[in-house]
Design a protein around this motif. Sequence first.
Motif, PDB file in Angstrom:
ATOM      1  N   GLY A  86       0.639  -1.805  11.591  1.00 51.63           N
ATOM      2  CA  GLY A  86       0.187  -2.198  10.257  1.00 51.63           C
ATOM      3  C   GLY A  86      -1.316  -2.304  10.108  1.00 51.63           C
ATOM      4  O   GLY A  86      -1.816  -3.169   9.368  1.00 51.63           O
ATOM      5  N   LYS A  87      -2.042  -1.398  10.782  1.00 48.80           N
ATOM      6  CA  LYS A  87      -3.504  -1.436  10.705  1.00 48.80           C
ATOM      7  C   LYS A  87      -4.087  -0.054  10.397  1.00 48.80           C
ATOM      8  O   LYS A  87      -5.154   0.312  10.885  1.00 48.80           O
ATOM      9  N   SER A 141      -8.846  -3.271   3.798  1.00 44.92           N
ATOM     10  CA  SER A 141      -8.892  -4.046   2.563  1.00 44.92           C
ATOM     11  C   SER A 141     -10.078  -3.583   1.721  1.00 44.92           C
ATOM     12  O   SER A 141     -11.178  -3.378   2.242  1.00 44.92           O
ATOM     13  N   ARG A 142      -9.865  -3.426   0.428  1.00 47.70           N
ATOM     14  CA  ARG A 142     -10.967  -3.051  -0.468  1.00 47.70           C
ATOM     15  C   ARG A 142     -12.061  -4.111  -0.477  1.00 47.70           C
ATOM     16  O   ARG A 142     -13.229  -3.811  -0.676  1.00 47.70           O
ATOM     17  N   ARG A 195      -8.659  -4.524   8.570  1.00 51.81           N
ATOM     18  CA  ARG A 195      -7.528  -3.607   8.681  1.00 51.81           C
ATOM     19  C   ARG A 195      -6.241  -4.241   8.156  1.00 51.81           C
ATOM     20  O   ARG A 195      -5.980  -5.432   8.377  1.00 51.81           O
ATOM     21  N   LEU A 196      -5.427  -3.430   7.463  1.00 46.38           N
ATOM     22  CA  LEU A 196      -4.128  -3.864   6.964  1.00 46.38           C
ATOM     23  C   LEU A 196      -3.249  -2.628   6.725  1.00 46.38           C
ATOM     24  O   LEU A 196      -3.699  -1.496   6.867  1.00 46.38           O
ATOM     25  N   PRO A 197      -1.968  -2.798   6.377  1.00 46.54           N
ATOM     26  CA  PRO A 197      -1.079  -1.646   6.198  1.00 46.54           C
ATOM     27  C   PRO A 197      -1.470  -0.783   5.000  1.00 46.54           C
ATOM     28  O   PRO A 197      -1.988  -1.276   3.992  1.00 46.54           O
ATOM     29  N   ASP A 201       0.343   0.480   2.814  1.00 44.45           N
ATOM     30  CA  ASP A 201       1.099   0.190   1.598  1.00 44.45           C
ATOM     31  C   ASP A 201       0.759  -1.179   0.998  1.00 44.45           C
ATOM     32  O   ASP A 201       1.400  -1.622   0.053  1.00 44.45           O
ATOM     33  N   HIS A 202      -0.271  -1.833   1.522  1.00 42.78           N
ATOM     34  CA  HIS A 202      -0.694  -3.125   0.976  1.00 42.78           C
ATOM     35  C   HIS A 202      -1.377  -2.903  -0.375  1.00 42.78           C
ATOM     36  O   HIS A 202      -2.097  -1.919  -0.561  1.00 42.78           O
ATOM     37  N   PRO A 203      -1.183  -3.793  -1.359  1.00 46.76           N
ATOM     38  CA  PRO A 203      -1.800  -3.609  -2.691  1.00 46.76           C
ATOM     39  C   PRO A 203      -3.318  -3.511  -2.657  1.00 46.76           C
ATOM     40  O   PRO A 203      -3.924  -2.893  -3.545  1.00 46.76           O
ATOM     41  N   ASP A 204      -3.942  -4.123  -1.654  1.00 48.10           N
ATOM     42  CA  ASP A 204      -5.405  -4.121  -1.562  1.00 48.10           C
ATOM     43  C   ASP A 204      -5.932  -2.990  -0.680  1.00 48.10           C
ATOM     44  O   ASP A 204      -7.125  -2.899  -0.421  1.00 48.10           O
ATOM     45  N   ALA A 205      -5.054  -2.100  -0.216  1.00 51.05           N
ATOM     46  CA  ALA A 205      -5.438  -1.097   0.778  1.00 51.05           C
ATOM     47  C   ALA A 205      -6.287   0.019   0.197  1.00 51.05           C
ATOM     48  O   ALA A 205      -6.099   0.456  -0.941  1.00 51.05           O
TER      49      ALA A 205
END
Length: 376
Positions: A298-299, A303-304, A309-311, A313-317
């Motif tokens: 999941g990295k 993040s905007r 680092r994040l997945p 499919d994250h809303p902030d990706a």
Amino acid sequence: MTDLTIQTADSTTRTETSTVDIGEIRRVMEYYQQQQWTDGLPVMPVTESYLAEFLAQTTRRPDDVLFSVPHLNRDLTVRLAAINAALAGCLPEYFPVVVAAWEAIAQEPHPRRGIWQSTTGTAPFTVVNGPVRERIGLNCQGNIFGSGFRANATIGRAIRLALINAFGLRPHQLDQATQATPAKYTACIGENEEQSPWQPLHTEYGFAPGDDVVTAFVIRSVMHIEARHTQVPEQLARDFADTIRRTGALIHEYSNALLVLTPEHAQVFAGAGWTKDDVRTAVYENAVRTRAELAAVGKDALSRHTRWRLPADHPDATPDSASIGSDPENVRIMNGLGSVQIVVAGANNAGVSAVVEIFGLAPRERPSSYSKVAAG
């Protein structure tokens, strides 16, 4: 009068008579503890006359500000730095190194001074170069991250105590570290210049070999590298790169690292004709993860807002830099050769080195800062 019983190294004892009032010293130390002026360990009592010995070691004025944390509206003056150096158990002659450490910390590359309150549990880490190491007895060889040497232990501790007492960074209060690191007690080493095959760290910043210089880092952890198995430099470089690129270490888009090489490992590289830049290049080139490996934990995106680092499919990706590069399936963990710093320290008795994780957000040419030690 108080009789003192002393345990000697050969397990014999002797009794000496002293005019020291041990009971009064204990009362002072307990008072300091009640005031929360410690790091949990006992500190040295400080008098104005003893403090004057520290201030005499520097040309800086007592009210000069060494370091500020604007969002806390608090400053560290030379006088406060001296008080905390004395509390830490420093000898007065260590104080110019403490001042230089604070001058370096004041230039620290992280863009927000709030890093000292981070949940990550970051700690200041200092590397000392130059003849001052010998003058003050700073350990550069065996057990560099361990106990046994007053200069190492107390210089690093002086920094931590000032963060507590000048800035209020106490656990469960302004210090928000989730687990932290033992380096929060103290973290100060000297480079083993005498057994290094290369020029020392501070010369890379433009200083002369004979200059006394303190380099400051903000670190997360110190990771042990056990590599006694090889004399092949390419294999050894991959060991270091694999430690740096482990997914559990990946917070931001890029990572930074300080390689603390023992003389034995440094000689593996130098004996094969490698320079420091050759080591940096090999580590940088091998510090790579595939997109699939990052997605599995999941990295695989950023993040905007924080660039952490994040997945995907994250809303902030938002895609990381590699996604729009020429090789989107292979993600470089480091921004460039400047993300790898190298120092030689430790004993020349085994193939055991360390990777120090340096905390940073923005890509930089060098994730460190430094200051020359001024004579008093």
